[in-house]
Design an enzyme around this catalytic site. Structure first.
Site, PDB file in Angstrom:
ATOM      1  N   GLN A  99     -19.291  70.365 101.580  1.00  0.00           N
ATOM      2  CA  GLN A  99     -17.884  70.179 101.942  1.00  0.00           C
ATOM      3  C   GLN A  99     -16.991  70.663 100.801  1.00  0.00           C
ATOM      4  O   GLN A  99     -17.143  70.235  99.652  1.00  0.00           O
ATOM      5  CB  GLN A  99     -17.600  68.707 102.236  1.00  0.00           C
ATOM      6  CG  GLN A  99     -16.213  68.513 102.823  1.00  0.00           C
ATOM      7  CD  GLN A  99     -15.879  67.052 103.093  1.00  0.00           C
ATOM      8  OE1 GLN A  99     -15.840  66.246 102.180  1.00  0.00           O
ATOM      9  NE2 GLN A  99     -15.631  66.719 104.347  1.00  0.00           N
ATOM     10  N   HIS A 146     -12.557  70.926 104.162  1.00  0.00           N
ATOM     11  CA  HIS A 146     -11.974  69.592 104.349  1.00  0.00           C
ATOM     12  C   HIS A 146     -10.467  69.715 104.593  1.00  0.00           C
ATOM     13  O   HIS A 146      -9.690  69.958 103.676  1.00  0.00           O
ATOM     14  CB  HIS A 146     -12.232  68.738 103.113  1.00  0.00           C
ATOM     15  CG  HIS A 146     -12.219  67.266 103.387  1.00  0.00           C
ATOM     16  ND1 HIS A 146     -11.612  66.721 104.498  1.00  0.00           N
ATOM     17  CD2 HIS A 146     -12.742  66.217 102.693  1.00  0.00           C
ATOM     18  CE1 HIS A 146     -11.774  65.396 104.475  1.00  0.00           C
ATOM     19  NE2 HIS A 146     -12.459  65.071 103.393  1.00  0.00           N
ATOM     20  N   TYR A 165      -6.039  65.066 102.001  1.00  0.00           N
ATOM     21  CA  TYR A 165      -6.184  66.025 100.913  1.00  0.00           C
ATOM     22  C   TYR A 165      -5.271  67.230 101.178  1.00  0.00           C
ATOM     23  O   TYR A 165      -4.546  67.264 102.165  1.00  0.00           O
ATOM     24  CB  TYR A 165      -7.652  66.417 100.739  1.00  0.00           C
ATOM     25  CG  TYR A 165      -8.531  65.204 100.477  1.00  0.00           C
ATOM     26  CD1 TYR A 165      -8.131  64.230  99.561  1.00  0.00           C
ATOM     27  CD2 TYR A 165      -9.722  65.000 101.157  1.00  0.00           C
ATOM     28  CE1 TYR A 165      -8.906  63.101  99.320  1.00  0.00           C
ATOM     29  CE2 TYR A 165     -10.511  63.871 100.923  1.00  0.00           C
ATOM     30  CZ  TYR A 165     -10.091  62.920 100.001  1.00  0.00           C
ATOM     31  OH  TYR A 165     -10.850  61.808  99.768  1.00  0.00           O
TER      32      TYR A 165
HETATM   33  C1  LIG Z   1     -19.095  55.914 100.710  1.00  0.00           C
HETATM   34  C2  LIG Z   1     -18.335  56.888 101.578  1.00  0.00           C
HETATM   35  C3  LIG Z   1     -17.810  58.051 101.028  1.00  0.00           C
HETATM   36  C4  LIG Z   1     -17.139  58.969 101.836  1.00  0.00           C
HETATM   37  N1  LIG Z   1     -16.749  60.169 101.309  1.00  0.00           N
HETATM   38  C5  LIG Z   1     -16.258  61.139 102.119  1.00  0.00           C
HETATM   39  C6  LIG Z   1     -16.070  62.466 101.652  1.00  0.00           C
HETATM   40  O1  LIG Z   1     -16.394  62.794 100.516  1.00  0.00           O
HETATM   41  N2  LIG Z   1     -15.554  63.381 102.510  1.00  0.00           N
HETATM   42  C7  LIG Z   1     -15.248  63.075 103.799  1.00  0.00           C
HETATM   43  O2  LIG Z   1     -14.790  63.944 104.547  1.00  0.00           O
HETATM   44  N3  LIG Z   1     -15.444  61.823 104.275  1.00  0.00           N
HETATM   45  C8  LIG Z   1     -15.966  60.861 103.486  1.00  0.00           C
HETATM   46  N4  LIG Z   1     -16.272  59.644 103.996  1.00  0.00           N
HETATM   47  C9  LIG Z   1     -16.044  59.391 105.438  1.00  0.00           C
HETATM   48  C10 LIG Z   1     -17.306  59.717 106.239  1.00  0.00           C
HETATM   49  O3  LIG Z   1     -17.608  61.081 106.225  1.00  0.00           O
HETATM   50  C11 LIG Z   1     -17.154  59.269 107.699  1.00  0.00           C
HETATM   51  O4  LIG Z   1     -16.190  60.070 108.319  1.00  0.00           O
HETATM   52  C12 LIG Z   1     -16.769  57.820 107.827  1.00  0.00           C
HETATM   53  O5  LIG Z   1     -17.625  57.026 107.033  1.00  0.00           O
HETATM   54  C13 LIG Z   1     -16.821  57.347 109.277  1.00  0.00           C
HETATM   55  O6  LIG Z   1     -18.110  57.477 109.783  1.00  0.00           O
HETATM   56  P1  LIG Z   1     -19.106  56.215 109.948  1.00  0.00           P
HETATM   57  O7  LIG Z   1     -18.330  55.197 110.702  1.00  0.00           O
HETATM   58  O8  LIG Z   1     -20.278  56.752 110.679  1.00  0.00           O
HETATM   59  O9  LIG Z   1     -19.421  55.741 108.572  1.00  0.00           O
HETATM   60  C14 LIG Z   1     -16.930  58.695 103.208  1.00  0.00           C
HETATM   61  C15 LIG Z   1     -17.446  57.511 103.740  1.00  0.00           C
HETATM   62  C16 LIG Z   1     -18.160  56.619 102.949  1.00  0.00           C
HETATM   63  C17 LIG Z   1     -18.748  55.397 103.563  1.00  0.00           C
END
Ligand SMILES: Cc1cc2nc3c(=O)[nH]c(=O)nc-3n(C[C@H](O)[C@H](O)[C@H](O)COP(=O)(O)O)c2cc1C
Ligand code: SF4
Length: 705
Positions: A105, A193, A198
């Site tokens: 990403q 992204h 951002y």
């Molecule tokens: C610990 C953590 C770090 C995350 N870091 C990013 C990231 O670097 N870039 C991004 O686009 N989303 C990030 N997210 C969001 C996830 O990509 C995802 O969209 C979000 O957790 C919702 O999905 P889920 O309900 O399956 O966890 C992060 C989520 C978590 C839990």
């Protein structure tokens, strides 16, 4: 029960020229394990484990195209120099060897580029905005947390630069150069992204982009920067190389924020610019208020409708995210609502999800319980940890080695700590006997699922696993020293939980004052709990409920308790921690007038941050009166007196619930040790740490037997 086949979810797929073995992605999640932008062994172990678990493609946590410029952390992947290529190649090779595909990403963090602030550079923004976000939620963060929140910025205050034409041309070039390096390292795909606030998404959003030049105003102008980046990246990597763009399907908490309809228009333009897939996430304007709406929603398939809207606007594949579980994911793909799904936290909790469902072992998938413990660490620029999976960011403990010699392990207590200890010991080949004094497994976690339904999945999973592993479970059995000794255990693991007491104030012993156990009796009709305190009518009702089995089903209790519950109309909850706050909301939803008295300065402290902020907000929205720094003084039949500073107050209460006074309790373990048994203590009995503490301490003790 016949296993569902998950045919759609497990079918092969394709994005541009890339074949994918199924439809499940790991979405980008920062692990913050890089060292000054360099991929580390920890990062490689994390992504490789998810690829080895059958995930079709893993997307790395967000990396900075111009690192350290525009970066959010010095521990995220860097793409700004060829010297980063060898590290990325090691990651790609490892993921490929595990049978997966790797996507990285690419990001410029714009107004959240903490490293810019730390280094004294202004953050790049589309426009300067007046006023800041409402940060009142931070009143429930103690000083040490506030200081850790400032880690990435070194405590400095952000300054801003409105991007001019040169800046934007530079941004586009940086993305293209990063894409070249990523492709050269053997990575299979790129995700741009353009979500989560951002730089690209701040241009896309009317809330942050107030420009009146060709980069602002209409959606076409606001999408221009993303489209230019896509064009430049595609020109660099070629037609067959997959480029995914992550967008916000909705911006929560912003009056003029992006909606799915507007993002759908932008998505069509992004496709026309050359993108090969759209990944539909969402964001919240104020992370201190709405983080549990976006980007980390607390409801299953939270962005389903946004995804459908965007899917209708494009012909390229669409990726859905937002608490996707295999069932809803399979259904959405089968219905043509999306083409792929990302499972974020669920794959942090269990990297082997895909392999398990392919093998017909859906019930063996360790569930994510939506507790936000993982992401809290990101707020501190730290490495996520998972409440239910101790191996997150420490993959070496994922492999459970067989126990050297046959051992009989006796576990006392069927809560999360006891069940996890039994599971790990049995997995390692021990003969395990688990003794539980109540009639069902789960302990206080069973009760907690009433207020926190996701906890039910963990009870079910642990129950299923210990059954599958042939743990000998003795319910309705009180473990005394003689009984335990008679089983001739090699090791006894005591997981009997915390002691719940009453405050030493006048009136605390009265019948309408319920401790955690008394309340459990009232709400669930627990056979082992003391019903003495709840009065005649309540006792009869609970007795009937028990007799006809009504109270064994949490959903049913939740529904029935909306109609009737033997708890007075005015309830005072003493203690505003995890249990007190969630209980207050539960009672308020059932028409009770609730006051929470918290002795400390902060509410909800044991909850991970975004969940704490949401819990406090929701309790207040439900009309709960929240009083911080309130010391209870006395309880009468109709009221509770308490002190704040030098002043004394009174609040009416027909029922009083004690949700404080919880402490570790090793008394039974001490008796067993005095008898000469080899005793280990886990969970709240050793140290009050709720589900996370129980799961981690149990795993550690049982893996080191
Ligand atoms: C610990 C953590 C770090 C995350 N870091 C990013 C990231 O670097 N870039 C991004 O686009 N989303 C990030 N997210 C969001 C996830 O990509 C995802 O969209 C979000 O957790 C919702 O999905 P889920 O309900 O399956 O966890 C992060 C989520 C978590 C839990
Ligand atoms: S810490 Fe909690 S929310 Fe995060 S993955 Fe683990 S169980 Fe899920």
């Amino acid at each position: 029960m016949t296993e569902r086949s998950y045919n759609s979810l497990l079918s092969t797929g394709r994005i541009a020229g890339l074949e994918l073995s199924n439809r499940v992605f790991l979405p980008a999640m920062d692990m913050n394990l890089c060292v000054e932008g360099e991929i580390s062994d920890g990062e490689i172990a994390h992504y490789t484990a998810r690829a080895a678990g059958g995930t079709a493609m893993v997307i790395t946590g967000t990396g900075a195209v111009a690192w350290p410029v525009g970066a959010t952390s010095r521990h995220q992947p860097a793409f700004s120099d060829d010297r980063f290529i060898p590290g990325i190649r090691r990651l790609a090779d490892s993921v490929h060897a595990a049978g997966g595909r790797l996507c990285m990403q690419l990001c410029h963090h714009g107004k959240t580029a903490s490293v810019d602030t730390a280094d004294g550079r202004p953050q790049l923004v589309p426009s300067l905005l007046e006023g800041g976000a409402d940060m009142s939620a931070l009143r429930d963060n103690p000083m040490d947390e506030l200081m850790r929140l400032a880690t990435a910025t070194h405590g400095k205050k952000a300054t801003y630069k409105v991007a001019d034409e040169d800046d934007l041309a530079w941004v586009v070039d940086q993305f293209a150069a990063a894409a070249r390096r990523v492709k050269a390292a053997g990575v299979d795909a790129i995700e741009i992204h353009a979500a989560h606030g951002y730089l690209l998404s701040s241009f896309l959003s009317r809330t942050y982009n107030k420009r009146d030049d060709r980069w602002g105003g209409s959606i076409e102008n606001r999408a221009r920067l993303t489209c230019e980046v896509v064009r430049a990246v595609k020109a660099t990597v070629g037609r067959e190389y997959p480029v995914i763009v992550r967008v916000n399907g909705h911006e929560y908490g912003a009056a003029d924020g992006l909606t799915a309809a507007e993002t759908a228009e932008a998505a069509a333009m992004i496709q026309a610019a050359g993108a090969d897939a759209i990944h539909v996430s969402a964001n919240a304007h104020n992370p201190f208020a709405d983080f549990t709406d976006g980007p980390l929603p607390n409801t299953v398939a939270a962005y389903r409708e946004h995804t459908k809207t965007i899917k209708r606007a494009v012909t390229i594949p669409v990726v859905a995210v937002g608490r996707m579980l295999p069932e809803v994911a399979d259904e959405m793909i089968a219905a043509g609502e999306c083409d792929f799904v990302s499972m974020g936290r669920q794959l942090l909790a269990d990297p082997d999800l895909v392999n398990k469902i392919r093998a017909g072992e859906r019930r063996s998938v360790r569930p994510c319980i939506n507790c936000y413990v993982c992401v809290e660490q990101n707020f501190f620029d730290g490495n996520p940890k998972c409440a239910v999976n101790p191996a997150l960011c420490n993959e070496k403990v994922a492999v459970l080695t067989p126990i050297a010699r046959a051992q009989h392990v006796v576990v006392i207590g069927g809560g999360p700590g006891g069940m996890e200890a039994a599971r790990v010991a049995a997995t390692r080949g021990a003969k395990v006997t688990l003794i539980e004094k109540g009639g069902r497994l789960g302990g206080t976690m069973w009760f907690s699922q009433l207020t926190t339904p996701a906890n039910a999945m963990l009870v079910d999973w642990l129950t299923h696993e210990i059954e599958r592993l042939d743990v000998d479970v003795l319910t309705n059995t009180v473990a005394d020293v003689e009984l335990v000794a008679s089983l001739r255990p090699d090791v006894v693991i005591v997981a009997t939980g915390a002691r719940r007491g009453r405050p030493a104030i006048p009136g605390a012993e009265m019948p309408h004052v319920l401790t955690g156990d008394g309340l459990r009796a009232v709400i669930t009709g627990d056979a082992d709990a003391d019903l003495g305190s709840i009065g005649g009518l309540g006792r009869v009702a609970v007795g009937v409920g028990r007799a006809i089995g009504l109270l064994n089903d949490a959903d049913r209790i939740r529904r029935l308790s909306k109609v009737w519950m033997p708890v007075g109309r005015r309830v005072v909850v003493i203690g505003g921690g995890l249990v007190g706050l969630e209980l207050a909301e539960y009672l308020a939803e059932r028409g009770r007038l609730v006051t929470v008295l918290e002795e400390g300065k902060h509410l909800g402290l044991p909850m991970a941050m975004p969940r704490r902020w949401t819990a406090v907000r929701k309790a207040a929205e439900h009309g709960v009166t929240l009083v911080r720094e309130a010391t209870p003084v006395s309880i009468s039949k109709v009221a509770v007196r308490y002190r704040v500073g030098g002043d004394e107050f009174e609040v009416r209460g027909d029922s009083v619930v004690i949700a404080s006074e919880v402490c570790a309790d090793t008394s039974f373990a001490d008796q067993l040790a005095a008898r000469g048994l080899n005793v280990k203590v886990v969970g709240d009995a050793a140290n009050v740490g709720y589900i996370e503490g129980a799961m981690h301490s149990a795993h550690e003790v049982a893996r080191e037997l």
